[in-house]
Design a protein around this motif. Structure first.
Motif, mmCIF file in Angstrom:
data_model
loop_
_atom_site.group_PDB
_atom_site.id
_atom_site.type_symbol
_atom_site.label_atom_id
_atom_site.label_comp_id
_atom_site.label_asym_id
_atom_site.label_seq_id
_atom_site.Cartn_x
_atom_site.Cartn_y
_atom_site.Cartn_z
ATOM 1 N N GLU A 77 -4.513 6.132 38.027
ATOM 2 C CA GLU A 77 -5.039 5.380 37.209
ATOM 3 C C GLU A 77 -4.497 5.730 35.650
ATOM 4 O OE1 GLU A 77 -7.180 2.635 37.121
ATOM 5 O OE2 GLU A 77 -6.793 2.931 39.496
ATOM 6 N N PRO A 78 -4.174 4.816 34.972
ATOM 7 C CA PRO A 78 -3.369 5.365 33.567
ATOM 8 C C PRO A 78 -4.671 5.971 32.732
ATOM 9 C CG PRO A 78 -4.220 2.873 33.534
ATOM 10 C CD PRO A 78 -4.341 3.370 34.958
ATOM 11 N N PHE A 79 -4.057 6.881 31.734
ATOM 12 C CA PHE A 79 -4.805 7.775 30.779
ATOM 13 C C PHE A 79 -4.746 6.497 29.462
ATOM 14 C CE2 PHE A 79 -5.782 10.394 27.490
ATOM 15 C CZ PHE A 79 -6.884 11.014 27.933
ATOM 16 N N HIS A 80 -6.111 6.248 29.047
ATOM 17 C CA HIS A 80 -6.099 5.581 27.973
ATOM 18 C C HIS A 80 -6.486 6.232 26.599
ATOM 19 C CE1 HIS A 80 -6.911 1.490 30.109
ATOM 20 N NE2 HIS A 80 -7.462 2.466 31.216
ATOM 21 N N CYS A 81 -5.790 5.816 25.577
ATOM 22 C CA CYS A 81 -5.727 6.535 24.305
ATOM 23 C C CYS A 81 -7.264 6.515 23.782
ATOM 24 C CB CYS A 81 -4.989 5.479 23.295
ATOM 25 S SG CYS A 81 -5.180 6.238 21.580
ATOM 26 N N ARG A 123 -8.471 6.471 20.873
ATOM 27 C CA ARG A 123 -8.726 5.854 19.709
ATOM 28 C C ARG A 123 -8.643 4.320 19.878
ATOM 29 N NH1 ARG A 123 -7.740 9.025 14.788
ATOM 30 N NH2 ARG A 123 -8.988 10.689 15.052
ATOM 31 N N CYS A 124 -7.699 3.952 20.628
ATOM 32 C CA CYS A 124 -7.485 2.552 20.797
ATOM 33 C C CYS A 124 -7.630 1.950 22.008
ATOM 34 C CB CYS A 124 -6.000 2.076 20.041
ATOM 35 S SG CYS A 124 -4.788 2.590 20.966
ATOM 36 N N SER A 125 -7.855 2.842 22.924
ATOM 37 C CA SER A 125 -7.941 2.747 24.342
ATOM 38 C C SER A 125 -6.952 1.987 25.252
ATOM 39 C CB SER A 125 -9.070 1.588 24.654
ATOM 40 O OG SER A 125 -10.251 2.218 24.156
ATOM 41 N N LYS A 126 -5.679 2.127 24.561
ATOM 42 C CA LYS A 126 -4.334 1.335 25.094
ATOM 43 C C LYS A 126 -3.979 2.568 26.082
ATOM 44 C CE LYS A 126 -0.277 1.759 23.118
ATOM 45 N NZ LYS A 126 0.657 1.581 22.094
ATOM 46 N N PRO A 127 -3.560 1.967 27.426
ATOM 47 C CA PRO A 127 -3.125 2.793 28.445
ATOM 48 C C PRO A 127 -1.703 3.142 28.322
ATOM 49 C CG PRO A 127 -3.014 0.595 29.136
ATOM 50 C CD PRO A 127 -3.627 0.535 27.924
ATOM 51 N N PHE A 128 -1.337 4.759 28.251
ATOM 52 C CA PHE A 128 -0.001 5.011 27.651
ATOM 53 C C PHE A 128 0.554 6.201 28.475
ATOM 54 C CE2 PHE A 128 -2.978 7.987 25.715
ATOM 55 C CZ PHE A 128 -2.185 9.065 25.753
ATOM 56 N N ALA A 129 -0.192 6.846 29.531
ATOM 57 C CA ALA A 129 0.105 7.727 30.410
ATOM 58 C C ALA A 129 -0.834 8.004 31.567
ATOM 59 C CB ALA A 129 0.455 9.220 29.592
ATOM 60 N N THR A 130 -0.187 9.005 32.327
ATOM 61 C CA THR A 130 -1.220 9.148 33.419
ATOM 62 C C THR A 130 -2.098 10.756 33.094
ATOM 63 O OG1 THR A 130 0.277 10.672 34.509
ATOM 64 C CG2 THR A 130 0.277 8.359 34.978
ATOM 65 N N LYS A 131 -3.182 10.663 33.747
ATOM 66 C CA LYS A 131 -4.204 11.760 33.628
ATOM 67 C C LYS A 131 -3.471 13.107 34.006
ATOM 68 C CE LYS A 131 -8.429 13.776 35.238
ATOM 69 N NZ LYS A 131 -9.698 13.746 35.971
ATOM 70 N N SER A 132 -2.756 13.195 34.821
ATOM 71 C CA SER A 132 -2.068 14.424 35.240
ATOM 72 C C SER A 132 -0.863 14.658 34.134
ATOM 73 C CB SER A 132 -1.463 14.272 36.775
ATOM 74 O OG SER A 132 -0.358 13.333 36.551
ATOM 75 N N CYS A 163 -2.244 7.619 21.913
ATOM 76 C CA CYS A 163 -0.755 7.117 21.961
ATOM 77 C C CYS A 163 -0.061 7.539 21.006
ATOM 78 C CB CYS A 163 -0.999 5.478 22.098
ATOM 79 S SG CYS A 163 -1.600 4.771 20.668
ATOM 80 N N ASP A 164 1.181 6.999 20.876
ATOM 81 C CA ASP A 164 1.972 7.304 19.886
ATOM 82 C C ASP A 164 1.798 6.766 18.533
ATOM 83 O OD1 ASP A 164 3.712 8.371 21.611
ATOM 84 O OD2 ASP A 164 5.183 6.864 21.738
ATOM 85 N N ASP A 165 1.451 5.578 18.438
ATOM 86 C CA ASP A 165 0.914 5.130 17.059
ATOM 87 C C ASP A 165 -0.427 5.661 16.568
ATOM 88 O OD1 ASP A 165 2.906 3.284 17.368
ATOM 89 O OD2 ASP A 165 1.649 1.912 18.114
ATOM 90 N N CYS A 166 -1.299 5.889 17.463
ATOM 91 C CA CYS A 166 -2.631 6.777 16.917
ATOM 92 C C CYS A 166 -2.109 8.022 16.488
ATOM 93 C CB CYS A 166 -3.315 6.613 17.910
ATOM 94 S SG CYS A 166 -4.283 4.944 18.149
ATOM 95 N N ARG A 167 -1.469 8.799 17.456
ATOM 96 C CA ARG A 167 -0.977 10.121 17.017
ATOM 97 C C ARG A 167 -0.407 10.397 15.444
ATOM 98 N NH1 ARG A 167 2.583 11.237 20.795
ATOM 99 N NH2 ARG A 167 0.801 11.075 22.281
ATOM 100 N N VAL A 168 0.382 9.153 15.189
ATOM 101 C CA VAL A 168 1.142 9.417 13.927
ATOM 102 C C VAL A 168 0.065 9.199 12.845
ATOM 103 C CG1 VAL A 168 2.726 8.113 12.361
ATOM 104 C CG2 VAL A 168 3.229 8.607 14.863
ATOM 105 N N ARG A 169 -0.901 7.963 13.283
ATOM 106 C CA ARG A 169 -1.906 7.673 12.004
ATOM 107 C C ARG A 169 -2.679 9.028 11.671
ATOM 108 N NH1 ARG A 169 -2.654 3.092 15.312
ATOM 109 N NH2 ARG A 169 -1.373 1.212 14.519
ATOM 110 N N ASP A 170 -3.030 9.670 12.939
ATOM 111 C CA ASP A 170 -3.898 10.900 12.544
ATOM 112 C C ASP A 170 -3.203 11.958 11.879
ATOM 113 O OD1 ASP A 170 -6.612 11.966 13.518
ATOM 114 O OD2 ASP A 170 -5.080 13.560 14.169
ATOM 115 N N SER A 171 -2.009 11.983 12.089
ATOM 116 C CA SER A 171 -1.169 13.091 11.282
ATOM 117 C C SER A 171 -1.096 12.643 9.848
ATOM 118 C CB SER A 171 0.273 13.071 11.742
ATOM 119 O OG SER A 171 0.086 13.663 13.500
ATOM 120 N N TYR A 172 -0.992 11.278 9.447
ATOM 121 C CA TYR A 172 -0.888 11.117 8.105
ATOM 122 C C TYR A 172 -2.155 11.309 7.494
ATOM 123 C CZ TYR A 172 4.035 9.510 7.918
ATOM 124 O OH TYR A 172 5.338 9.532 8.084
ATOM 125 N N ARG A 173 -3.402 11.189 8.447
ATOM 126 C CA ARG A 173 -4.608 11.241 7.560
ATOM 127 C C ARG A 173 -4.687 12.707 7.171
ATOM 128 N NH1 ARG A 173 -6.437 7.979 12.124
ATOM 129 N NH2 ARG A 173 -6.640 5.846 11.790
#
Length: 575
Positions: free
Chosen positions: A512-516, A518-527, A553-563
Motif C-alpha cells: 500500500e502506498p504511504f501518504h504524505c 500534510r497533503c495525503s498524496k501517495p509518494f512512497a511505500t511504508k517500508s 512528499c517532496d513539495d511539502c518537505r520544501v514548504r516546511d523547510s522554508y517555514r
C-alpha cells in the motif's frame, strides 16, 4: 518425447531426385551475399612495410619482399639460429637496411594505419614511422616472432603473423606484394545502445560480446555524456565472425547488412522455393562462404546456405526456421573456423537444445557438424530425427527484435511438441531465467526497473507501488541485482516452457502506498519511509519536529523547510 500424431503420420511423396531439383531451385532463389551488404569500411595502403622478429630472420625475409614502398626492420628477441654460416648469410641479406634495436612497447592498428611505439634511451615512447617510412604509420606488418605481438585469433587486416610456417610466409609475401592501393570491406556489425544490457548508472551487466570476439574488435569505454560504460565495435578490426551477435541476448549487437529480419526473409524465401518445387523434409546446412560442401555429400533434402561467417546466425533465426518447417539445422565448422567461435557455437547450440528439449523437441534439431565428419554426421541426424521429418510448413511471423522473435518461435514450436510444464534449470549465465526478490528487504524503490534494458521488470501500477516481472523478456544481465540498494535481488537461470510462466506479467512485490502526512498524496511505500527514517535518525536536519519531514512528499518537505527558515533564519547555520 514424441511429436504429435499429425507430424508422425504425414506421408512422403517426393523422391530424392525431386528433392534435389527443389533444392537447386531454392538455391537459385538466394541472392548473392555481396548484394546484401551496403555499409563499407575503406583502407588505404601505400605499401610501407614493417618487419619484426629476430634479426637474422627479418634480414633474410626483407631480401625476399617485393612490391613494398619501404621496408623497416625491428629486431626483437634472440636470433633463431646461432650457426656462424647462417648469421653471415643473414648479415649479408638486404645490406641497405639497418634494423631498429630500441625496446618494443606496443603495436596496434590495421591495414594502412599501424602505430608502433618503441622506448627511447631517455625513457620516452617514440613512433619511428615518420623517420623510416615518411608517414605517421606503417601500412603493413610482417611478424616473424614465434609469439605474435598482436595475439588476436583473427588478426587485423594487413597484419601477417608467420611463426615458423614456411608456407604461410610464402603466401604472406605474395599477398603483401599486392596490398598497395584502396581496399574495402563491409561494415558488419552495428550497436543499438538503447537496448544494450552492458552497463547502466555505474553498474556493470552483460559482457557476453566482450568475452567471445576473436578479433578483439569490441571494447567497453566510458561515455563522457552519460558517464556510463558502453560497448564499442572497432569496424576496422571486425571480421564479421558473428560471435557477438549470436551471444547478444537483446539484439543490441546485430549485423548491419543483411539485417536479421532481411536474413530471415531471405531464408524463408529459399524454403518457399523448395516447397513450391515439390520438395519435402527440408534441412539446412549453414556453412562459411570459404568452405562449400560438395553436393554429392549432402542428402537431397539438405540445402546448403553460405554465409560470410558461419556464426552470423543465432537462436532467433534458428528457431524461426524450425518453426517454418525445417527438419533440422546443421552448422558446419571447418579448420578455418576460429577456436573461440567453434566453442561459442557449441555453447549456443547446447543452450538452444535445452530449450528445444523443454518444449518436447529433440536437441539434435540444431547441431554442430565438423567438416571431416560431415557425411556420417548427417546420416546420423537423419536417422535420429526420422520421426520428425516432414514437419508442416509454418506460418510467417514478423521479426520483432531478437528476444520477441525467439519467444514467438518457441510458442509456435510448442504447438508441434509436448512441452514440459515444469521450468528447467540452465547453466549459470544463460540469458533466460527469473528474478527473485526478497520481499522483506525490498522497499519498492524501483531502482531495478530503471536499469532493466528489456523492461522485464516493471512498475506495474500508477496507483500503488507494484514491482512486476515478465520472465520471457529477462536476459539475466544482472543490472537489477547490481543496482538494488537493499541487495534484495538474485537471479535464477532457467527456462519456463509454459506460456503462463514465461509470457505473462507476474507480481513480485506490492505494498500500500504511504501518504504524505500534510497533503495525503501517495509518494512512497511504508517500508521505504521506515528504512530512510532509520538511516537518517541521527542527521541534524531531521531532529525533533523536523523528523516528520521524512513522512512528507517532496513539495511539502520544501514548504516546511522554508517555514522554519522564515521563522528562524539562523536555523540553516546549525546544520
Amino acid at each position: 518425447m514424441k511429436p504429435n500424431s499429425l507430424i508422425m503420420h504425414q506421408a512422403f511423396t517426393a523422391t530424392p531426385e525431386l528433392n534435389a531439383r527443389a533444392r537447386q531451385q531454392a538455391l537459385n532463389a538466394l541472392p548473392p551475399l555481396m548484394a546484401m551488404q551496403d555499409g563499407v569500411i575503406s583502407y588505404t595502403s601505400r605499401g610501407h612495410l614493417l618487419i619484426i622478429g629476430p634479426e637474422d630472420l627479418i634480414r633474410l625475409v626483407a631480401a625476399q619482399v617485393v612490391g613494398a614502398s619501404s621496408k623497416t626492420l625491428l629486431a626483437m628477441g634472440q636470433v633463431s639460429n646461432q650457426d656462424d654460416e647462417h648469421l653471415e648469410r643473414a648479415m649479408q641479406a638486404a645490406p641497405e637496411l639497418t634494423p631498429l634495436y630500441l625496446p618494443f612497447v606496443s603495436l596496434s592498428g590495421w591495414l594502412g594505419a599501424f602505430q608502433l611505439r618503441l622506448s627511447a634511451p631517455d625513457g620516452q615512447q617514440i613512433n619511428p614511422a615518420e623517420a623510416t617510412a615518411g608517414q605517421p604509420h606503417y601500412d603493413l606488418v610482417l611478424d616473424l616472432n614465434t609469439d605474435p605481438v598482436i595475439a588476436s585469433e583473427l588478426s587485423p587486416p594487413g597484419y601477417f603473423a608467420i611463426g615458423a610456417d614456411a608456407n604461410r610466409l610464402a603466401d604472406a609475401l605474395e599477398e603483401i606484394a599486392s596490398m598497395v592501393g584502396e581496399f574495402e570491406k563491409p561494415q558488419y556489425v552495428q550497436v543499438n545502445h538503447d537496448i544494450c544490457a552492458h552497463a547502466d548508472r555505474g553498474n556493470m551487466g552483460c559482457t557476453r560480446c566482450l568475452d567471445v570476439c576473436p578479433a578483439d574488435a569490441i571494447s567497453s569505454h566510458n561515455n563522457t555524456l552519460s558517464h556510463d560504460f558502453q560497448i564499442s565495435v572497432d569496424t576496422h578490426l571486425c571480421h564479421g565472425a558473428g560471435s557477438c551477435t549470436t551471444v547478444c541476448p537483446t539484439g543490441a549487437l546485430s549485423f548491419a547488412a543483411p539485417k536479421p529480419a532481411t536474413q530471415l526473409d531471405r531464408l524463408r524465401n529459399c524454403l518457399d522455393s523448395y516447397f513450391q518445387a515439390g520438395g519435402e523434409r527440408p534441412a539446412l546446412m549453414i556453412h562459411a562462404e570459404h568452405y562449400s560442401p560438395e553436393m554429392d555429400q549432402l542428402p537431397a533434402h539438405v540445402i546448403p546456405v553460405a554465409l560470410e561467417e558461419v556464426g552470423a546466425l543465432g537462436a532467433d533465426t534458428w528457431l524461426s526456421l524450425l518453426a517454418y518447417g525445417v527438419t533440422y539445422i546443421a552448422i558446419l565448422i571447418d579448420e578455418e573456423t576460429p577456436a573461440t567461435l567453434k566453442q561459442q557455437l557449441q555453447d549456443e547450440v547446447s543452450l538452444t537444445g535445452h530449450l528445444l528439449q523443454a518444449i518436447g523437441h529433440p536437441h539434435a534439431r540444431i547441431s554442430v557438424v565438423t567438416a571431416d565428419a560431415m557425411p556420417d554426421a548427417l546420416s546420423a541426424l537423419n536417422a535420429s530425427l526420422e520421426s520428425w521429418e516432414g514437419l508442416p510448413k509454418g506460418m510467417i511471423f514478423p521479426y520483432e527484435g531478437k528476444r520477441q522473435t525467439i519467444n514467438v518461435a518457441l510458442d509456435r514450436l510448442i504447438e508441434q511438441g509436448e512441452a514440459n510444464e515444469t521450468p528447467v534449470s540452465l547453466p549459470k549465465g544463460s540469458p533466460y531465467g527469473q528474478v527473485l526478490v526478497d520481499e522483506s528487504a525490498c522497499t519498492l524503490c524501483m531502482s531495478c526497473v530503471s536499469v532493466c534494458p528489456t523492461s522485464a521488470l516493471k512498475s506495474a501500477s500508477d496507483v500503488a507501488p507494484v514491482l512486476a516481472f515478465l520472465e520471457g523478456d529477462c536476459v539475466q544481465c544482472g543490472l537489477c541485482e547490481a543496482s538494488c540498494p537493499e541487495r534484495a535481488i538474485s537471479l535464477e537461470a532457467r527456462f519456463a516452457p509454459a506460456a503462463g510462466t514465461r509470457g505473462e506479467v507476474r507480481t513480485l512485490k506490492e505494498e500500500e502506498p504511504f501518504h504524505c502526512i500534510r497533503c495525503s498524496k501517495p509518494f512512497a511505500t511504508k517500508s521505504t519511509i521506515e528504512k530512510i527514517s532509520q538511516k537518517l535518525e541521527a542527521h541534524p536536519y531531521f531532529q525533533g519536529e523536523a523528523a516528520k519531514r521524512l513522512q512528507m512528499c517532496d513539495d511539502c518537505r520544501v514548504r516546511d523547510s522554508y517555514r522554519e527558515l522564515a521563522a528562524d533564519p539562523t536555523a540553516q547555520l546549525r546544520l
